[in-house]
Design an enzyme around this catalytic site. Structure first.
Site, PDB file in Angstrom:
ATOM      1  CE  LYS A  15      -2.776  -0.477   3.668  1.00 30.76           C
ATOM      2  NZ  LYS A  15      -2.058  -1.628   4.241  1.00 30.76           N
ATOM      3  NE  ARG A  23       7.077  -3.373   6.077  1.00 32.37           N
ATOM      4  CZ  ARG A  23       5.793  -2.820   6.028  1.00 32.37           C
ATOM      5  NH1 ARG A  23       5.111  -2.645   4.747  1.00 32.37           N
ATOM      6  NH2 ARG A  23       4.931  -3.492   6.847  1.00 32.37           N
ATOM      7  NE  ARG A  55       1.222  -4.205  11.354  1.00 33.67           N
ATOM      8  CZ  ARG A  55       1.947  -4.290  10.468  1.00 33.67           C
ATOM      9  NH1 ARG A  55       3.025  -5.092  10.648  1.00 33.67           N
ATOM     10  NH2 ARG A  55       1.669  -3.427   9.580  1.00 33.67           N
ATOM     11  NE  ARG A  73      -5.460  -1.128   9.650  1.00 31.27           N
ATOM     12  CZ  ARG A  73      -4.282  -0.543   9.230  1.00 31.27           C
ATOM     13  NH1 ARG A  73      -4.236   0.567   8.906  1.00 31.27           N
ATOM     14  NH2 ARG A  73      -3.100  -1.316   9.135  1.00 31.27           N
ATOM     15  NE  ARG A 115       5.750  -0.665  10.658  1.00 30.89           N
ATOM     16  CZ  ARG A 115       4.767  -0.499   9.791  1.00 30.89           C
ATOM     17  NH1 ARG A 115       4.989  -0.021   8.453  1.00 30.89           N
ATOM     18  NH2 ARG A 115       3.593  -0.748   9.888  1.00 30.89           N
TER      19      ARG A 115
HETATM   20  P1  AMP Z   1      -0.340   0.524   8.921  1.00 28.22           P
HETATM   21  O1  AMP Z   1       1.054   1.352   8.782  1.00 28.22           O
HETATM   22  O2  AMP Z   1      -1.114   1.043   8.110  1.00 28.22           O
HETATM   23  O3  AMP Z   1       0.077  -1.142   8.591  1.00 28.22           O
HETATM   24  O4  AMP Z   1      -0.541   0.633  10.239  1.00 28.22           O
HETATM   25  C1  AMP Z   1       0.282   0.338  11.414  1.00 28.22           C
HETATM   26  C2  AMP Z   1      -0.646   0.401  12.665  1.00 28.22           C
HETATM   27  O5  AMP Z   1      -1.419   1.791  13.031  1.00 28.22           O
HETATM   28  C3  AMP Z   1      -1.803  -0.567  12.518  1.00 28.22           C
HETATM   29  O6  AMP Z   1      -1.301  -1.971  12.882  1.00 28.22           O
HETATM   30  C4  AMP Z   1      -2.790   0.068  13.764  1.00 28.22           C
HETATM   31  O7  AMP Z   1      -2.277  -0.235  15.091  1.00 28.22           O
HETATM   32  C5  AMP Z   1      -2.460   1.605  13.547  1.00 28.22           C
HETATM   33  N1  AMP Z   1      -3.562   1.767  12.591  1.00 28.22           N
HETATM   34  C6  AMP Z   1      -3.456   2.311  11.269  1.00 28.22           C
HETATM   35  N2  AMP Z   1      -4.459   2.951  10.582  1.00 28.22           N
HETATM   36  C7  AMP Z   1      -5.354   2.345  11.476  1.00 28.22           C
HETATM   37  C8  AMP Z   1      -6.936   2.495  11.500  1.00 28.22           C
HETATM   38  N3  AMP Z   1      -7.715   2.989  10.493  1.00 28.22           N
HETATM   39  N4  AMP Z   1      -7.770   2.158  12.552  1.00 28.22           N
HETATM   40  C9  AMP Z   1      -7.005   1.687  13.634  1.00 28.22           C
HETATM   41  N5  AMP Z   1      -5.706   1.612  13.821  1.00 28.22           N
HETATM   42  C10 AMP Z   1      -4.890   2.035  12.776  1.00 28.22           C
END
Ligand code: AMP
Length: 216
Positions: free
Chosen positions: A13, A125, A168, A86, A157
């Protein structure tokens, strides 16, 4: 113009969002990136979100929707949403935020990937702890663990450790995937094979987005 990019962690993404926002002049709103930067800055929002992000859980909906609402406005008008919504509650909240701003969703793309490939990509990554540039131990290694752009330390990370990455991916399957039907029925929706090379995925996305622009 509101475009939504959906996909499991590891589906690419971030990479595709950068491509699309540059090509179509969209403001890239990545909720995960915003949380990481708030956590690094130890802001009140970062402090509230930290334990959820670290554990690979979703941050509570009210915190996320408030944060997105504060960043969306009709004057700017052109956004690419990456990592939001989400779940169904967030999708419905987005619809009402957009209605207030007299905006609506123009297109939704799902980057489709198998769980095995997603996991393989996540654990390979690495990211620069200073500027966020993304590396990969196989395809784009960082020289001596340092970022080629800013010299910062390139690290795994915290939520990319395998056990958290698996969590996740489960959250995506259990909570985010059921939300996709909300958009499949209502909006201009396209699935793209995210197992292809990044350039091929970008090309497929561009064909779809161009076709939407041609119709509007
Ligand atoms: P990402 O980089 O998009 O994978 O997001 C990393 C983390 O941020 C996720 O595992 C959640 O803990 C939090 N996060 C990001 N976007 C959301 C969302 N729309 N709703 C809830 N938690 C989020």
């Amino acid at each position: 113009m509101i475009a939504i990019l959906l996909g499991a962690p590891g589906s690419g993404k971030g990479t595709q969002a950068k491509f699309l926002s540059a090509k179509y002049g969209l403001t890239h709103l990545a909720t995960g990136d915003i949380f990481r930067s708030e956590i690094a800055g130890k802001t009140p929002l970062g402090i509230k979100a930290q334990s959820y992000v670290k554990a690979g859980k979703l941050v509570p909906d009210d915190l996320v929707t408030e944060m997105v609402a504060a960043r969306l406005n009709s004057k700017e008008g052109r956004y690419l949403l990456d990592g939001f919504p989400r779940n169904l509650v967030q999708a419905q909240a987005l619809s009402s935020i957009l209605a207030q701003e007299k905006m609506s969703v123009n297109l939704v793309v799902l980057l489709k990937i198998s769980q095995e490939l997603a996991l393989e990509r996540i654990v390979s990554r690495r990211v620069c702890s200073q500027c966020g540039e993304v590396y990969n131990v196989q395809t784009k290694p960082a020289l001596n663990g340092k970022c080629g752009i800013c010299g910062g330390a390139v690290v795994l990370r915290e939520d990319d450790f395998e056990v958290t990455a698996r969590k996740r991916l489960m959250v995506f399957e259990d909570i985010t995937r059921p939300m996709i039907a909300y958009y499949q029925s209502e909006f201009i929706f396209k699935e793209v094979d995210a197992g292809l090379k990044p350039d091929e995925v970008s090309a497929a996305l561009a064909i779809f987005v161009d076709s939407i622009f041609a119709k509007s």
